[in-house]
Design an enzyme around this catalytic site. Sequence first.
Site, PDB file in Angstrom:
ATOM      1  CB  SER A 141      -0.809   0.118   1.345  1.00  0.00           C
ATOM      2  OG  SER A 141      -1.594  -1.277   1.379  1.00  0.00           O
TER       3      SER A 141
HETATM    4  N1  SAH Z   1      -0.372  -5.261   3.909  1.00  0.00           N
HETATM    5  C1  SAH Z   1       0.683  -5.542   2.647  1.00  0.00           C
HETATM    6  C2  SAH Z   1      -0.337  -5.132   1.439  1.00  0.00           C
HETATM    7  C3  SAH Z   1      -1.715  -5.755   1.521  1.00  0.00           C
HETATM    8  S1  SAH Z   1      -1.920  -6.108  -0.213  1.00  0.00           S
HETATM    9  C4  SAH Z   1       1.745  -4.862   2.717  1.00  0.00           C
HETATM   10  O1  SAH Z   1       2.019  -4.052   3.648  1.00  0.00           O
HETATM   11  O2  SAH Z   1       2.518  -5.171   1.866  1.00  0.00           O
HETATM   12  C5  SAH Z   1      -3.329  -7.199   0.107  1.00  0.00           C
HETATM   13  C6  SAH Z   1      -2.953  -8.823   0.434  1.00  0.00           C
HETATM   14  O3  SAH Z   1      -4.109  -9.513   0.987  1.00  0.00           O
HETATM   15  C7  SAH Z   1      -2.392  -9.619  -0.656  1.00  0.00           C
HETATM   16  O4  SAH Z   1      -1.219 -10.034  -0.323  1.00  0.00           O
HETATM   17  C8  SAH Z   1      -3.532 -10.643  -0.703  1.00  0.00           C
HETATM   18  O5  SAH Z   1      -2.791 -11.676  -1.189  1.00  0.00           O
HETATM   19  C9  SAH Z   1      -4.116 -10.373   0.316  1.00  0.00           C
HETATM   20  N2  SAH Z   1      -5.325 -11.438   0.835  1.00  0.00           N
HETATM   21  C10 SAH Z   1      -6.323 -11.403  -0.199  1.00  0.00           C
HETATM   22  N3  SAH Z   1      -7.515 -11.868   0.410  1.00  0.00           N
HETATM   23  C11 SAH Z   1      -7.041 -12.612   1.549  1.00  0.00           C
HETATM   24  C12 SAH Z   1      -7.858 -13.500   2.612  1.00  0.00           C
HETATM   25  N4  SAH Z   1      -8.887 -13.819   2.443  1.00  0.00           N
HETATM   26  N5  SAH Z   1      -6.914 -13.604   3.506  1.00  0.00           N
HETATM   27  C13 SAH Z   1      -5.492 -13.249   3.577  1.00  0.00           C
HETATM   28  N6  SAH Z   1      -5.029 -12.446   2.683  1.00  0.00           N
HETATM   29  C14 SAH Z   1      -5.600 -12.043   1.888  1.00  0.00           C
END
Ligand code: SAH
Length: 248
Positions: free
Chosen positions: A99
């Site tokens: 993000s």
């Molecule tokens: N917080 C992260 C960025 C998030 S991007 C950072 O600091 O880099 C969103 C992430 O959520 C992705 O890696 C995606 O694979 C994950 N995601 C999507 N659906 C999810 C779920 N149901 N449970 C856990 N992770 C999930």
Amino acid sequence: MASFLLCFCFLLTYMSSYALEFSSNPHGLEINKSYAAIDKFDWKRRQMVKYQLRNRGIKDKRVLAAISKVPRHEFVDSSLRDLAYSDSPLPIGHNQTISQPYIVAYMTEAGEISPSDKVLEIGTGSGYQAAVLGEIAKEVYSIEIIPQLAIKARRTLSRLGYQNIQVKTGDGYQGWVENAPYDAIIVTAAPESIPKPLIEQLAINGKMVIPVGKSNQEIFVLTKTQNGTLSEKTIPVRFVPMRRKFLQ
Ligand code: SAH
């Protein structure tokens, strides 16, 4: 007297040439080069905190201190390091992104996290948000649905010395019931509605910060009280959707 002066001059010349040689030895240059690299990212990080966070209203001292400390460039691919402190999200592989710094700061501030807190993050991604939380909270639990990302984030976090962060592969929609209740839950993938298991796993007076929606998403800040939940709709955002199936 003349010979004493001559001797003194000779000694001075000899010492200065020795000093010159010493400062340009290969080791000296090596050390200077790595300091230059540290300074470059340190400077970029300070600029980011000043212009992208403080100037846009982020005030929480703990959040500003944490983001000033975490080396964001360690959480992206080496080819993107120079962009790590720019005002945007960046790709981290598998069609996912780390993000934008302001959003990380905004969500962490909205979570009102304190040093004794236990925090759950959904969507570990690169592990950057988890590291920021780990700088402030006592314990951080983070869930990532893509196994390769979870493995990589775990490696990055342990290389950087974070011992209070645990990452597991799984569907974050279900939360992590074994360690509940959590003082704060930060969700970084967007579901279409707030997952019930996450509300259940939030402590009384705890805060959940979560983007909700399909194409138009907004960050909701939910507070759990003795009598139910209060939720406030805040800024519009664009996060990757929360997936519901476990991927192998
Ligand atoms: N917080 C992260 C960025 C998030 S991007 C950072 O600091 O880099 C969103 C992430 O959520 C992705 O890696 C995606 O694979 C994950 N995601 C999507 N659906 C999810 C779920 N149901 N449970 C856990 N992770 C999930």
